[in-house]
Design a protein around this motif. Structure first.
Motif, PDB file in Angstrom:
ATOM      1  N   VAL A  48      33.423  12.611  58.201  1.00  0.00           N
ATOM      2  CA  VAL A  48      33.096  11.412  58.974  1.00  0.00           C
ATOM      3  C   VAL A  48      34.040  11.308  60.172  1.00  0.00           C
ATOM      4  O   VAL A  48      33.600  11.081  61.308  1.00  0.00           O
ATOM      5  CB  VAL A  48      33.157  10.138  58.097  1.00  0.00           C
ATOM      6  N   LEU A  49      35.323  11.474  59.940  1.00  0.00           N
ATOM      7  CA  LEU A  49      36.293  11.385  61.038  1.00  0.00           C
ATOM      8  C   LEU A  49      36.074  12.496  62.057  1.00  0.00           C
ATOM      9  O   LEU A  49      36.085  12.252  63.262  1.00  0.00           O
ATOM     10  CB  LEU A  49      37.722  11.434  60.499  1.00  0.00           C
ATOM     11  N   THR A  50      35.873  13.699  61.586  1.00  0.00           N
ATOM     12  CA  THR A  50      35.804  14.834  62.503  1.00  0.00           C
ATOM     13  C   THR A  50      34.492  14.908  63.278  1.00  0.00           C
ATOM     14  O   THR A  50      34.483  15.439  64.391  1.00  0.00           O
ATOM     15  CB  THR A  50      36.040  16.164  61.768  1.00  0.00           C
ATOM     16  N   THR A  51      33.403  14.379  62.735  1.00  0.00           N
ATOM     17  CA  THR A  51      32.120  14.475  63.450  1.00  0.00           C
ATOM     18  C   THR A  51      31.680  13.160  64.086  1.00  0.00           C
ATOM     19  O   THR A  51      31.224  13.152  65.224  1.00  0.00           O
ATOM     20  CB  THR A  51      30.999  14.987  62.528  1.00  0.00           C
ATOM     21  N   GLU A  52      31.808  12.048  63.366  1.00  0.00           N
ATOM     22  CA  GLU A  52      31.307  10.775  63.891  1.00  0.00           C
ATOM     23  C   GLU A  52      32.091  10.287  65.104  1.00  0.00           C
ATOM     24  O   GLU A  52      31.553   9.622  65.977  1.00  0.00           O
ATOM     25  CB  GLU A  52      31.284   9.705  62.799  1.00  0.00           C
ATOM     26  N   LEU A  53      33.364  10.613  65.168  1.00  0.00           N
ATOM     27  CA  LEU A  53      34.170  10.187  66.316  1.00  0.00           C
ATOM     28  C   LEU A  53      33.877  11.011  67.565  1.00  0.00           C
ATOM     29  O   LEU A  53      34.234  10.615  68.672  1.00  0.00           O
ATOM     30  CB  LEU A  53      35.657  10.219  65.964  1.00  0.00           C
ATOM     31  N   VAL A  54      33.186  12.127  67.383  1.00  0.00           N
ATOM     32  CA  VAL A  54      32.677  12.896  68.522  1.00  0.00           C
ATOM     33  C   VAL A  54      31.347  12.291  68.951  1.00  0.00           C
ATOM     34  O   VAL A  54      31.131  12.016  70.138  1.00  0.00           O
ATOM     35  CB  VAL A  54      32.521  14.393  68.168  1.00  0.00           C
ATOM     36  N   ALA A 158      36.936   3.046  58.776  1.00  0.00           N
ATOM     37  CA  ALA A 158      37.078   2.814  57.335  1.00  0.00           C
ATOM     38  C   ALA A 158      37.574   4.084  56.646  1.00  0.00           C
ATOM     39  O   ALA A 158      38.423   4.024  55.754  1.00  0.00           O
ATOM     40  CB  ALA A 158      35.750   2.354  56.736  1.00  0.00           C
ATOM     41  N   ASN A 159      37.069   5.233  57.072  1.00  0.00           N
ATOM     42  CA  ASN A 159      37.535   6.496  56.486  1.00  0.00           C
ATOM     43  C   ASN A 159      38.987   6.771  56.835  1.00  0.00           C
ATOM     44  O   ASN A 159      39.722   7.342  56.030  1.00  0.00           O
ATOM     45  CB  ASN A 159      36.642   7.648  56.930  1.00  0.00           C
ATOM     46  N   PHE A 160      39.400   6.372  58.033  1.00  0.00           N
ATOM     47  CA  PHE A 160      40.809   6.520  58.400  1.00  0.00           C
ATOM     48  C   PHE A 160      41.683   5.717  57.435  1.00  0.00           C
ATOM     49  O   PHE A 160      42.695   6.214  56.945  1.00  0.00           O
ATOM     50  CB  PHE A 160      41.043   6.062  59.841  1.00  0.00           C
TER      51      PHE A 160
END
Length: 174
Positions: A48-54, A158-160
């Protein structure tokens, strides 16, 4: 060494060996600079962090530096950030490229973040007891940075917060 001396010495040597092993495997203080590399590694394992923030464009707001800075700390352990994560666009992903002691002295409030909460609150958020919106609305998480950008990324954020529950650390203050 006599048999009697050996019988006395063996338990002492075993205790010393165990104590030495414990010292080597001790966890770093939660949210210390030494805790940062494991937090960075956990970030990079979270899809989630690595793809959604892109996808959301969050990673592109780096003010031309090539990375975003997130500094965090436990407010019951002091009033200054103790760990820094730097996140950059790398191979099409929002990857943590640095996790460790605070190095960036001049943050850009339009791109970078500073967050703090008490140890108890970080642990609650890390356990998924509540997410970022509730944490901020109830004053459990203090936040500085681009507010609108953060509001548009509540899912990844939230994942962070869950990283605080995934990365072990001792309760001692950094």
């Amino acid at each position: 060494m006599t048999r009697q001396e050996l019988l006395i010495a063996l338990p002492l040597m075993a205790a010393a060996a165990l104590a030495g092993g414990t010292a080597r495997s001790a966890e770093p203080a939660f949210m210390s600079g030494d805790w940062g590399p494991a937090a960075c590694e956990a970030w990079n394992k979270d899809p989630v962090l690595t793809t959604e923030l892109v996808k959301s464009g969050w990673i592109k707001n780096d003010k031309g530096r090539g990375f975003k800075v997130m500094q965090i700390y436990r407010s019951d352990c002091g009033d200054k950030p103790t760990v820094e994560l730097r996140v950059a666009l790398k191979d099409g992903k929002a990857e943590c490229v640095y996790g460790g002691p605070v190095e960036t002295q001049q943050l850009d409030s339009g791109a970078d973040y500073v967050m703090n909460a008490t140890t108890e609150r970080w642990k609650q958020m890390g356990a998924g007891e509540y997410g970022p919106m509730k944490a901020m609305m109830l004053g459990r998480l203090s936040f500085k940075g681009p507010y609108g950008e953060a509001m548009g990324n509540m899912g990844p954020f939230a994942n962070f917060l869950l990283l605080a529950g995934k990365v072990p650390g001792s309760p001692t203050c950094p």
